[in-house]
Design an enzyme around this catalytic site. Structure first.
Site, mmCIF file in Angstrom:
data_model
loop_
_atom_site.group_PDB
_atom_site.id
_atom_site.type_symbol
_atom_site.label_atom_id
_atom_site.label_comp_id
_atom_site.label_asym_id
_atom_site.label_seq_id
_atom_site.Cartn_x
_atom_site.Cartn_y
_atom_site.Cartn_z
ATOM 1 C CB THR A 1 -5.059 5.822 -3.461
ATOM 2 O OG1 THR A 1 -5.930 4.805 -3.902
ATOM 3 C CG2 THR A 1 -5.242 5.663 -1.760
ATOM 4 C CD GLU B 1 -2.847 -1.052 0.127
ATOM 5 O OE1 GLU B 1 -2.629 -1.158 -1.140
ATOM 6 O OE2 GLU B 1 -4.057 -0.945 0.392
HETATM 7 N N1 HSE Z 1 -8.400 5.032 3.330
HETATM 8 C C1 HSE Z 1 -7.873 5.175 2.051
HETATM 9 C C2 HSE Z 1 -8.095 6.517 1.746
HETATM 10 C C3 HSE Z 1 -8.487 3.963 1.224
HETATM 11 O O1 HSE Z 1 -9.472 6.767 1.776
HETATM 12 O O2 HSE Z 1 -7.628 6.865 1.046
HETATM 13 C C4 HSE Z 1 -7.948 3.832 -0.090
HETATM 14 O O3 HSE Z 1 -8.464 2.717 -0.778
#
Ligand code: HSE
Length: 307
Positions: A181, A128
């Site tokens: 993201t 991630e």
């Molecule tokens: N919590 C993360 C965000 C999840 O909202 O950026 C990304 O899949």
């Protein structure tokens, strides 16, 4: 056992009120991955079908997650990985998490399970970090633990698996646009007001209580995000319309899946989940952006062996 084939579930992170701390795993959407032992102490990604992603170990999320596991292992060999990607990157349903979690879960099985689920989450978080510049665990934790998972703390990682009410269904619409993201985190403010905090932690507590009590109404009342959704939803064509219509036909609640562009709704029962799916399809057909809709139970098992 020298080879294993696994299903790696898609996941919905945040679940509206739990930014970076809550996620759930899906049953009917995910990737497939084959992992086998090799004599060299390395991770080799030999094949990826379905997506154009890097095969270089250090540039691939399953590669870096696997390297993190190897670094903590006394196993003298390494692993070869083949990935059948069914989840598009930048979809908001945990594409990178599925690959990272699937890889380390499979490797752990091949080694006779020396690592705990918590340790596997820590390895997968390295994937991630590569994908989004932030080692968030709200996709990889539910992918590994199954069901709903709460990240109670990042400072000394603490994951709390939560119960899943039996009749809960998730409907997800994935508009065929890509939102990175890392980009969709950059547009967020880094501070919130006390009033916003009070609303958000009230809802998060409510949602978790609803899961424990099988209280669908309470789950619905708690599915709100007044902090991040208003900022991110402008990137998603038709978001407000999809949400309004989904709730009108009977969804418990509706919000952005992870960092988008996918939109999720939770419903009580398959029949209602299907009505919500039909509503999402109807709304989106008028918008003119191609889309895919998934209806899924919550996957309470997480990554699983299929061969
Ligand atoms: N919590 C993360 C965000 C999840 O909202 O950026 C990304 O899949």
């Amino acid at each position: 056992m020298t080879e294993i084939k696994v299903f790696c579930p898609a996941t919905i992170a945040n679940v509206s009120c739990g930014f970076d701390v809550l996620g759930l795993a899906l049953e009917s959407v995910g990737d497939f991955m084959t992992v086998r032992k090799i004599p060299e102490k390395t991770i080799r990604i030999s094949r990826i079908v379905g997506q154009n992603l890097p095969l270089e170990t250090e540039k691939n999320v399953s590669g870096v997650a696997g390297l993190a596991l190897l670094a903590k292992s006394d196993y003298v060999g390494g692993f070869e990985i083949e990935i059948d990607k069914r989840i598009k990157s930048g979809s908001g349903i945990g594409s990178s998490a599925a690959s990272s979690a699937g890889a380390v879960w499979a490797m752990n099985e091949l080694l006779g399970k020396p690592f705990s689920k918590l340790e596997l989450v820590e390895f997968a978080m390295q994937g991630e970090l590569l994908a989004s510049d932030m080692a968030h665990a709200d996709n990889v934790a539910p992918a590994i633990y199954g069901g709903f998972a709460l990240v109670r703390s990042y400072d000394s990682l603490d994951i709390i698996p939560l119960p899943t009410p039996a009749e809960l269904y998730a409907t997800v619409i994935h508009p065929q646009i890509e939102i990175n993201t890392s980009d969709s985190r950059k547009i967020l403010r880094t501070s919130i007001s006390l009033a916003q905090g009070i609303q958000q932690w009230g809802n998060l507590g409510g949602l978790i209580s609803g899961l424990y009590q099988n209280d669908y109404n309470l789950i619905g009342r708690s599915l709100h995000d007044h902090i991040f959704e208003p900022i991110r939803s402008v990137l998603i064509p038709g978001f407000d319309e999809v949400k309004t219509n989904a709730i009108e036909v009977g969804a418990l609640g509706c919000g952005i899946s992870g960092s988008g562009p996918s939109i999720f709704a939770l419903s009580k029962g398959k029949h209602m989940g299907q009505r919500v799916a039909d509503s999402m399809k109807e709304t989106y057909s008028k918008i003119g952006v191609p889309f895919q809709v998934h209806l899924s139970k919550v996957n309470t098992q997480g990554v699983k062996k299929i061969a």
